[in-house]
Design an enzyme around this catalytic site. Structure first.
Site, mmCIF file in Angstrom:
data_model
loop_
_atom_site.group_PDB
_atom_site.id
_atom_site.type_symbol
_atom_site.label_atom_id
_atom_site.label_comp_id
_atom_site.label_asym_id
_atom_site.label_seq_id
_atom_site.Cartn_x
_atom_site.Cartn_y
_atom_site.Cartn_z
ATOM 1 N N LYS A 123 0.644 -3.357 7.237
ATOM 2 C CA LYS A 123 -0.162 -2.127 7.356
ATOM 3 C C LYS A 123 -0.525 -1.669 5.954
ATOM 4 C CE LYS A 123 -0.211 1.958 7.329
ATOM 5 N NZ LYS A 123 -1.093 2.747 6.412
ATOM 6 N N GLU A 163 7.757 13.343 -9.856
ATOM 7 C CA GLU A 163 6.866 12.195 -10.046
ATOM 8 C C GLU A 163 5.425 12.689 -9.922
ATOM 9 O OE1 GLU A 163 6.594 9.191 -6.882
ATOM 10 O OE2 GLU A 163 6.596 7.656 -8.438
ATOM 11 N N GLU A 189 11.069 0.606 -1.385
ATOM 12 C CA GLU A 189 10.757 0.681 -2.811
ATOM 13 C C GLU A 189 9.991 1.978 -2.995
ATOM 14 O OE1 GLU A 189 9.022 0.994 -5.846
ATOM 15 O OE2 GLU A 189 7.815 -0.811 -5.537
ATOM 16 N N CYS A 233 4.631 3.211 -9.633
ATOM 17 C CA CYS A 233 5.943 3.743 -9.267
ATOM 18 C C CYS A 233 6.924 3.678 -10.428
ATOM 19 C CB CYS A 233 6.494 3.008 -8.059
ATOM 20 S SG CYS A 233 6.383 1.228 -8.228
HETATM 21 P P1 NAI Z 1 2.810 7.528 1.293
HETATM 22 O O1 NAI Z 1 4.233 7.219 1.061
HETATM 23 O O2 NAI Z 1 2.468 8.579 2.263
HETATM 24 O O3 NAI Z 1 2.054 6.219 1.776
HETATM 25 C C1 NAI Z 1 2.518 4.890 1.627
HETATM 26 C C2 NAI Z 1 2.239 4.112 2.903
HETATM 27 O O4 NAI Z 1 3.031 4.628 3.958
HETATM 28 C C3 NAI Z 1 0.812 4.169 3.404
HETATM 29 O O5 NAI Z 1 0.480 2.912 3.932
HETATM 30 C C4 NAI Z 1 0.872 5.199 4.510
HETATM 31 O O6 NAI Z 1 -0.117 5.030 5.481
HETATM 32 C C5 NAI Z 1 2.229 4.939 5.096
HETATM 33 N N1 NAI Z 1 2.853 6.054 5.809
HETATM 34 C C6 NAI Z 1 2.665 7.386 5.605
HETATM 35 N N2 NAI Z 1 3.440 8.090 6.446
HETATM 36 C C7 NAI Z 1 4.143 7.206 7.192
HETATM 37 C C8 NAI Z 1 5.132 7.320 8.205
HETATM 38 N N3 NAI Z 1 5.551 8.487 8.636
HETATM 39 N N4 NAI Z 1 5.634 6.196 8.727
HETATM 40 C C9 NAI Z 1 5.229 4.994 8.289
HETATM 41 N N5 NAI Z 1 4.307 4.823 7.338
HETATM 42 C C10 NAI Z 1 3.762 5.910 6.787
HETATM 43 O O7 NAI Z 1 2.144 7.833 -0.087
HETATM 44 P P2 NAI Z 1 0.789 8.659 -0.331
HETATM 45 O O8 NAI Z 1 0.652 9.802 0.612
HETATM 46 O O9 NAI Z 1 -0.298 7.687 -0.345
HETATM 47 O O10 NAI Z 1 1.065 9.243 -1.757
HETATM 48 C C11 NAI Z 1 1.821 10.448 -1.931
HETATM 49 C C12 NAI Z 1 2.717 10.361 -3.121
HETATM 50 O O11 NAI Z 1 3.635 9.324 -2.965
HETATM 51 C C13 NAI Z 1 2.022 10.042 -4.424
HETATM 52 O O12 NAI Z 1 1.532 11.168 -5.061
HETATM 53 C C14 NAI Z 1 3.122 9.415 -5.207
HETATM 54 O O13 NAI Z 1 3.881 10.411 -5.825
HETATM 55 C C15 NAI Z 1 3.939 8.724 -4.180
HETATM 56 N N6 NAI Z 1 3.648 7.296 -4.083
HETATM 57 C C16 NAI Z 1 4.523 6.421 -4.617
HETATM 58 C C17 NAI Z 1 4.272 5.079 -4.574
HETATM 59 C C18 NAI Z 1 5.206 4.101 -5.147
HETATM 60 O O14 NAI Z 1 4.857 2.945 -5.282
HETATM 61 N N7 NAI Z 1 6.407 4.481 -5.480
HETATM 62 C C19 NAI Z 1 3.055 4.552 -3.980
HETATM 63 C C20 NAI Z 1 2.219 5.550 -3.398
HETATM 64 C C21 NAI Z 1 2.511 6.862 -3.476
#
Ligand code: NAI
Ligand code: MG
Length: 808
Positions: A193, A398, A267, A301
Site C-alpha cells: 500500500k 520531528e 520503522e 526519517c
Molecule cells: P503516516 O504515518 O500517516 O503515513 C504513512 C503511511 O501509513 C501512508 O501510506 C498512509 O496511508 C498509511 N496510514 C495512515 N494511517 C494509517 C492507519 N491508521 N493504518 C494503516 N496505515 C495508515 O504519515 P503522514 O501522514 O504521511 O505524515 C505525517 C508525519 O509523519 C510527517 O510529518 C512526519 O513527521 C512523519 N512521517 C515519518 C516518516 C518516516 O519515514 N519516519 C514518513 C512519513 C511521515
C-alpha cells in the site's frame, strides 16, 4: 542577456531541465487513471472511489488513482494467499532469478522511474536519479542473493506467508524496494500500500512485475489513503505487517495488531543528532549538514535535524552553515541543477511553518537565506535555529522539513547526554578526525545507525531501523531477513512425555495416579514451611510493598509456603534497580558475563537434588522428570554462558570506502513474564539469554510455582551476579505483566501466558513502543530446538550499524 564575463563572474547556472516526456507517455498510456494491481492485472476499485495525486512543484493534478476499499484489500490478500505456496515452492534459486529480473527491469526503466518519482514527490531529479533508483536496483540484486542462499544460510526457516506492507511518501520507490525485495526473497507474497501522496512509482513497478512475467499474485499493489492501510492491517489473513511512517500511525498499528499473532516491524520517526567535535573538519561537516537536513527537503526519517556542536567551534560552524545556505538552489525538481525541491503537500508545509513559528515564539534565533522561494508550488527555505534549549519544541519534535536546530556541548559526556535526550533512536552522525573519539561515542548513542564522518548512507547489505520509539525490526542486511521468516522447527513433543503444560485453570496436567505418586514422594522430601520468600530487588531480599503474601500449593493442594504479593510499586522499584545495574552490566565484557553465568550453573548444579525435590513436591510430574528439568537448566546456563561472547556481529560489505560494523547491542531493561509450566527451566530460559546479552531484567516467575525462582536467590548471591541485574517480583501475573508492559523505562517485554493477556501486553507496549516477544502456545522447554538458541538471543538484542569511512 548575460554576457560571458558576467556569467563567469557569478558562476550562475542556467536551468537544465530533465524531460518529462517519458513519464507523460506512461501516464497517457493509462489515460492518467490508474487502478490497483491485483493478481497480475490492473483492476478498477470495487466501489469506484478515486483520489488524485498532485505534483508538489506546481500543485497540478498528475493522475487519478484508486482509493482502495476493504473489498479491494480483500481481493489482493486473496491473490497473495493463493500465490504464496507456489512462490515458496519454486525454491531459492528460481526466486533469485525473478528478483534478478526485477533488478534488471528497474535499471532498464531507471530514467522513467526517476522522473515519475520527482514529479509525484517533488524531490530533485538529481536525488531520484542518483540515489533512490540506483539503491532500488541494488536492493533487488542484493536480495536475489539472499533468495539463492536462503537454504544454506537460514536453515530451519520458512516464509511468514502473506505480508501487508505500508509505506510513506518520502522515498516512495525506495521504501517499496526495502520491503518487497526481502519479502519475496524469503518466499512470501505481498500486498503493498503506497502512500496517498505518491502512488505512481509503485504502479510503474507493478507494470515491471507484469513485464518480466512475475507469477500473478506474488506482488499486489493497492493504492489509497490511511483507511486502505487500516483495512490491510486489520485483515485476518495477513501474517505480517511491515510499516514505515509516523510514530503516531505506528502506535495505532501496534495496538491494532496486538494479540493477532501477526508479525510486526515498524520503522518510525526520528530526531537524529549530528555531533560535531572540536577536531572535526568543518568544511566536510558543512557538506554533511547539507546532506543531513536538506537532502529530500529534510523529509527523511533519519535526517540529522539536531546539530550538537562543541562550544569552541560552534560560532565558526554557524557562520559556515549560513554561508552555505545562501548558495543552495531551490526550485523545479526536474531541474538537474537544483539542490532543494518541493515539500510534499500543503498539510506538511503548514506543519513546518507552524513549528518554525513556534521555535521563534519560544525564543530561538531563526536563520534563512536572503533569497525567496518560488511562489508556485509548495516550497520552504532551508532553515537553521540557534539559541535553542534542549527542551524547546523545535529540539524535540520531528519537523520533517528543511529545518535544523543547533545546540552546543562542552564535554563528550554532555554530547552523549544531549544526543540521547529524545524519545527516538533512529540514527546519529559523529564528526571528529579522531577515530578514538568517534568510536568511543558511537556505542553510547541510542540509535540503530551511527554514521562516522558521513551521514545518510544506505545500502542493501546494511540493516536500517530504530531503537526506542523509532520502531523495531531492521531492513537490509542479514538482520533484515529475520523479519520475513518464521522458524519451522520439528513439532513440539507430546505433553505425555512429562511436559507440564499449564491448563487454563485447575490442576496440573499430569495424570492423577502420577500426582498421587509424587505427592507421596513430596511428603518425604518437601522442605518444611519455615519461611516466606520475599522479593529480590537490587540484589537484596525485600518485603513486598503490599505487606501481603500469597499461598503456594503443592500437587496435593496443601499449602507449602507463602511468597510475596508483588505490586505496581515493587515493579517500579525493580525497574529502577535494573536501570542502576545496567550501566555496569552493559560495560562488563562478554567474557565477564559468561564467567558469572558459568558460576551460576555451577552453584545450581551443586543443589540439583534440592531443586528437583522442590519441583517434585510442587508439581505432579513423572519420576525422573524433575531431575531432567534441573539438569537441563544447568546445561542451558552453560549454553548461554557459551553464547555470551559468541553471538557477535558482522562487518557488512557495503559498496563504499568504509566498514559497516553491525553490532549486537542489548535492548536495556527487559521485563520477563515467565511461563507457568517449567517453573525453573522456563524462568531461566528467559533470564539467561537476556543477561548474557547485557540486558538487566525484572522477572515475574511462574505464578503457580514461584518457589523455584525464589530458591534461586541464594544461587544468584553466591554466583557474583551483581545486584540489580536480575530482579524477581513474585505475584499475580495478571497484575504485574501490565505494569511492566506500560512502564516507560522498560525497553522490552517477553510474555509467556494466555493469549488475552498477551494481547493486553502488546497493546500496553505501544506507550513507549517497547519491543515485545509474546507466546501463548505451550513450549517444550526441555527441547533445545524450542527452549533455547539464537532466536532468544535475537530477541535480547538490537543491531546497531556503525559506518566508518576510510581513505586518507
Ligand atoms: P503516516 O504515518 O500517516 O503515513 C504513512 C503511511 O501509513 C501512508 O501510506 C498512509 O496511508 C498509511 N496510514 C495512515 N494511517 C494509517 C492507519 N491508521 N493504518 C494503516 N496505515 C495508515 O504519515 P503522514 O501522514 O504521511 O505524515 C505525517 C508525519 O509523519 C510527517 O510529518 C512526519 O513527521 C512523519 N512521517 C515519518 C516518516 C518516516 O519515514 N519516519 C514518513 C512519513 C511521515
Ligand atoms: Mg504526489
Amino acid at each position: 542577456m548575460t554576457t560571458i564575463r558576467e556569467a563567469f563572474e557569478t558562476m550562475a547556472w542556467g536551468p537544465a531541465p530533465e524531460s518529462a516526456a517519458a513519464a507523460q507517455a506512461w501516464l497517457d498510456k493509462h489515460s492518467s487513471v490508474l487502478g490497483h494491481f491485483i493478481n497480475g492485472a490492473w483492476c478498477a476499485p470495487a466501489d469506484g472511489a478515486r483520489l488524485a495525486t498532485v505534483n508538489p512543484a506546481n500543485g497540478v493534478e498528475i493522475a487519478q488513482v484508486a482509493q482502495g476499499s476493504a473489498q479491494d484489500v480483500d481481493a489482493a490478500v486473496a491473490a497473495a494467499r493463493a500465490a504464496q505456496p507456489g512462490w515458496w515452492a519454486l525454491g531459492g534459486h528460481v526466486r533469485a532469478r525473478w528478483l534478478y529480473a526485477l533488478a534488471r527491469e528497474v535499471q532498464r526503466n531507471s530514467r522513467l522511474f526517476a522522473v515519475v518519482e520527482s514529479l509525484d514527490n517533488g524531490k530533485p531529479i538529481r536525488e531520484s536519479r542518483d540515489i533512490d533508483i540506483p539503491l532500488v536496483a541494488r536492493h533487488f540484486y542484493h536480495h536475489a542473493g539472499w533468495a539463492q542462499l536462503m537454504d544454506t544460510e537460514l536453515p530451519g526457516y520458512g516464509p511468514v506467508g502473506v505480508v501487508g506492507q505500508i509505506i510513506p511518501w518520502n522515498f516512495p520507490l525506495l521504501m517499496l524496494a526495502w520491503k518487497i525485495a526481502p519479502a519475496l526473497a524469503m518466499g512470501n507474497t505481498v500486498v503493498m500500500k503506497p502512500a496517498e501522496f505518491t502512488p505512481l512509482t509503485a504502479l510503474v513497478f507493478a507494470e515491471c512485475c507484469a513485464n518480466v512475467g512475475l507469477p500473478a499474485g506474488v506482488v499486489n499493489v493497492v493504492t489509497g489513503d490511511g483507511k486502505t492501510g487500516a483495512a490491510l492491517v486489520d485483515h485476518a489473513d495477513v501474517d505480517k505487517i511491515a510499516f514505515t511512517g509516523s510514530t503516531e500511525v505506528g502506535r495505532i498499528i501496534r495496538v491494532a495488531t496486538a494479540g493477532s499473532g501477526k508479525k510486526l516491524s515498524l520503522e518510525l520517526g526520528g530526531k537524529s543528532p549530528f555531533l560535531v567535535f572540536d577536531d572535526a573538519d568543518l568544511d566536510s561537516v558543512v557538506e554533511g549538514v547539507v546532506d543531513a537536513i536538506w537532502f529530500n527537503q529534510g523529509q527523511v526519517c533519519c535526517a540529522g535535524s539536531r546539530i550538537l556542536a562543541q562550544e569552541s567551534i560552534a560560532p565558526r560552524l554557524v557562520e559556515k552553515i549560513r554561508a552555505r545556505m545562501e548558495t543552495l538552489r531551490i526550485g523545479d525538481p526536474l531541474d538537474k541543477a537544483v539542490d532543494i525541491g518541493a515539500i510534499i503537500a500543503p498539510v506538511q508545509l503548514e506543519k513546518i511553518r507552524g513549528l518554525v513559528q513556534q521555535g521563534i515564539a519560544e525564543g530561538a534565533t531563526c536563520w534563512q537565506p536572503s533569497w525567496s522561494v518560488p511562489k508556485e508550488g509548495y516550497f520552504f527555505p532551508p532553515t537553521l535555529f540557534t539559541d535553542v534549549t534542549p527542551t524547546a519544541t523545535v529540539a524535540q519534535v520531528e519537523i520533517f522539513g528543511p529545518v535544523v536546530v543547533l545546540m552546543t556541548f562542552r564535554t563528550p559526556a554532555e554530547a552523549v547526554e544531549l544526543a540521547n535526550n529524545t524519545r527516538y533512536g533512529l540514527a546519529a552522525s559523529v564528526w571528529s578526525e579522531n577515530l578514538n573519539t568517534a568510536l568511543d561515542i558511537a556505542p553510547q548513542l541510542k540509535a540503530g545507525t551511527v554514521w562516522v564522518n558521513c551521514t545518510n548512507m544506505f545500502d542493501a547489505a546494511s540493516g536500517f531501523g530504530g531503537y526506542r520509539e523509532s520502531g523495531f525490526g531492521r531492513e537490509g542486511g542479514k538482520e533484515g531477513l529475520w523479519e520475513y521468516v518464521r522458524s519451522v522447527r520439528p513439532a513440539a513433543r507430546e505433553a505425555s512425555a512429562g511436559v507440564r503444560v499449564a491448563p487454563a485453570t485447575g490442576t496440573p496436567a499430569a495424570a492423577p495416579q502420577l500426582a498421587e505418586a509424587s505427592a507421596a514422594r513430596a511428603a518425604a522430601s518437601a522442605p518444611s514451611i519455615d519461611r516466606t520468600p520475599k522479593l529480590y530487588i537490587g540484589g537484596k531480599q525485600v518485603r513486598p510493598d503490599s505487606g501481603y503474601s500469597l499461598p503456594v500449593l503443592d500437587a496435593a493442594g496443601t499449602r507449602v509456603a507463602e511468597v510475596g504479593h508483588g505490586n505496581r510499586k515493587d515493579i517500579r522499584n525493580a525497574v529502577e534497580a535494573a536501570h542502576k545495574a545496567a550501566e555496569g552490566w552493559t560495560k562488563a565484557t562478554a567474557h565477564a558475563r559468561a564467567q558469572i553465568i558459568y558460576y551460576l550453573a555451577e552453584n545450581l548444579a551443586v543443589r540439583e537434588s534440592e531443586f528437583a525435590a522442590r519441583l517434585c513436591a510442587l508439581c505432579a510430574c513423572a519420576p525422573g522428570f524433575a531431575e531432567r528439568e534441573v539438569r537441563t537448566s544447568v546445561q542451558r546456563a552453560f549454553s548461554y554462558a557459551a553464547w555470551a561472547d559468541k553471538y557477535d556481529g558482522r562487518v557488512h560489505a557495503t559498496p563504499y570506502r568504509n566498514v559497516t560494523l553491525a553490532m549486537n547491542e542489548p535492548i536495556g531493561v527487559l521485563g520477563l513474564v515467565a511461563p507457568t509450566e517449567a517453573p525453573l527451566l522456563g524462568f531461566l530460559s528467559l533470564v539467561l539469554p537476556s543477561v548474557a546479552m547485557g540486558n538487566t531484567v525484572v522477572a515475574v516467575p511462574s505464578e503457580r510455582w514461584p518457589l523455584l525462582a525464589t530458591d534461586l536467590y541464594q544461587v544468584l548471591d553466591t554466583s557474583d551476579v551483581p545486584g540489580g541485574v536480575i530482579n524477581i517480583v513474585t505475584g499475580p501475573r495478571k497484575d504485574l505483566a501490565p505494569v511492566l508492559a506500560a512502564h516507560d523505562d522498560v525497553d522490552g517485554i517477553w510474555f509467556y501466558g494466555p493469549r488475552v493477556e498477551a494481547a493486553a501486553v502488546e497493546k500496553l507496549s505501544a506507550g513507549n513502543m517497547k519491543r515485545t516477544h509474546v507466546a501463548w502456545d505451550a513450549v517444550d522447554w526441555l527441547d533445545p530446538h524450542h527452549g533455547e538458541g539464537e532466536e532468544f538471543l535475537r530477541e535480547a538484542t538490537q543491531v546497531k550499524n556503525i559506518w566508518v569511512p576510510y581513505g586518507a
